[in-house]
Design an enzyme around this catalytic site. Structure first.
Site, PDB file in Angstrom:
ATOM      1  N   GLU A  77      20.120 -46.254 -33.398  1.00 58.42           N
ATOM      2  CA  GLU A  77      21.501 -46.410 -32.924  1.00 58.42           C
ATOM      3  C   GLU A  77      22.112 -45.050 -32.577  1.00 58.42           C
ATOM      4  OE1 GLU A  77      25.674 -48.499 -34.465  1.00 58.42           O
ATOM      5  OE2 GLU A  77      24.172 -47.845 -35.907  1.00 58.42           O
TER       6      GLU A  77
ATOM      7  N   LYS B 113      27.428 -53.890 -28.962  1.00 59.88           N
ATOM      8  CA  LYS B 113      27.560 -54.282 -30.364  1.00 59.88           C
ATOM      9  C   LYS B 113      28.763 -55.192 -30.556  1.00 59.88           C
ATOM     10  CE  LYS B 113      27.643 -51.968 -34.916  1.00 59.88           C
ATOM     11  NZ  LYS B 113      27.493 -50.628 -35.542  1.00 59.88           N
TER      12      LYS B 113
ATOM     13  N   CYS C 117      22.877 -52.536 -35.385  1.00 60.36           N
ATOM     14  CA  CYS C 117      23.285 -52.204 -36.753  1.00 60.36           C
ATOM     15  C   CYS C 117      24.033 -53.345 -37.450  1.00 60.36           C
ATOM     16  CB  CYS C 117      24.090 -50.909 -36.770  1.00 60.36           C
ATOM     17  SG  CYS C 117      24.046 -50.073 -38.383  1.00 60.36           S
TER      18      CYS C 117
END
Length: 301
Positions: free
Chosen positions: A44, A117, A154
């Site tokens: 990430e 995300k 994540c």
């Protein structure tokens, strides 16, 4: 399309020099390709240290557009090495609009799209809500030269709904680029085992392979524990890295997906007609029955 493919995960330390981080990562991508990797995933926000440790308007200067020279270089690298590249980066989508994103390039260098995300955490030294707008791309699945893949970034990796949606759209491998490490409120605690269990369990529930890649090392006040891994369709971790830099190379056989799904028919036995409570933001509590005490008293009299 060959059922056997080789995954490469690149787990490295990030320094303060962004150009140096990019050059170092390119070296590692080439090394992974030389070792046989066909789909390579970076960690990430791969090119910079984890800046959400603190809140500062200067952090916005780290964002780059999708047509940046960095991503153009990655596209050329994917084409030259004939590898699929998953490149997580800090995206500047417009003036003042920033996403935590991952661009996907096919093995001929074609830009297949970007996943943004969706779940944005906020906590001590994880001040992501200051920097990132929640994603608006949904949960795309990319059909690459070597297989169908989905990406969750994540915090997305902790949510079973993300894995299920990607699997239902045909993803065979779920890639989870991460930046996770120390917990400032609980310095004695490591979430690594919980992280492994939560993510690898998605493989069981959905009959897919999982590949999670994390950064490693000390960055200012945080220590990232690495632990990048690949797990199979029964949730077994078949290879992992420790808390140091490394390249994970793992061959998988996609025929295991059929074996697992025929054994554990979770997708067949789903009951989406009963899942309406999942569509509400409310936290449901058991409702106590309403009792009319007046009538109860009258009845006794």
């Amino acid at each position: 399309m060959n059922d056997k493919i080789t995954i490469g995960l690149i787990q490295i330390k990030c320094g303060e020099d962004i150009t140096g981080n990019v050059d170092y990562t390119i070296e590692k991508i080439k090394e992974a390709a030389q070792k046989g990797a066909q789909i390579i995933c970076l960690q990430e926000l791969f090119n910079a240290q984890y800046f959400p440790q603190t809140v500062s308007v200067k952090g916005y200067d780290l964002a780059i557009p999708t047509d940046s020279s960095t991503l153009q270089t990655m596209a050329s690298l994917a084409r030259h090495l004939e590898v699929v590249l998953i490149v997580p980066f800090y995206e500047k989508a417009a003036r003042g609009i920033y996403f935590n994103s991952a661009a996907v390039f096919d093995a001929d260098g074609t830009y297949l799209g970007t996943t943004r995300k969706n779940h944005i955490p906020d906590g001590p030294q994880y001040h992501e809500k200051y920097y990132f707008v929640p994603g608006n791309t949904g949960y795309p699945v990319y059909e690459t030269r070597y297989g169908k893949i989905g990406v969750g970034i994540c915090w997305d990796e902790w949510f079973p709904e993300v894995a299920r949606i990607l699997a239902l759209q045909g993803a065979e491998i779920l890639f989870y680029p991460s930046a996770i490490g120390s917990e400032p409120d609980h310095p004695e605690l490591s979430t690594r085992r919980a992280w492994e269990k939560a993510i690898s369990a998605h493989g069981i529930s959905n009959g897919v392979f999982v590949a999670a890649v994390n950064r490693v090392g000390q960055e200012k006040d945080m220590t990232f524990y690495g632990g990048s891994f690949v797990s199979n369709t029964l949730g077994d971790i078949i290879q992992s890295l420790d808390a140091q830099e490394g390249i994970l190379i793992q061959e998988i056989d996609k025929r295991e997906i059929d074996l697992t799904r025929n054994l554990l028919q979770f997708l067949r036995d789903r009951r989406p007609d009963t899942y309406k409570p999942l569509l509400s933001q409310e936290i449901f509590q058991k409702k106590e029955p309403i009792v009319d005490f007046t009538k109860m008293t009258e009845a006794r009299v």
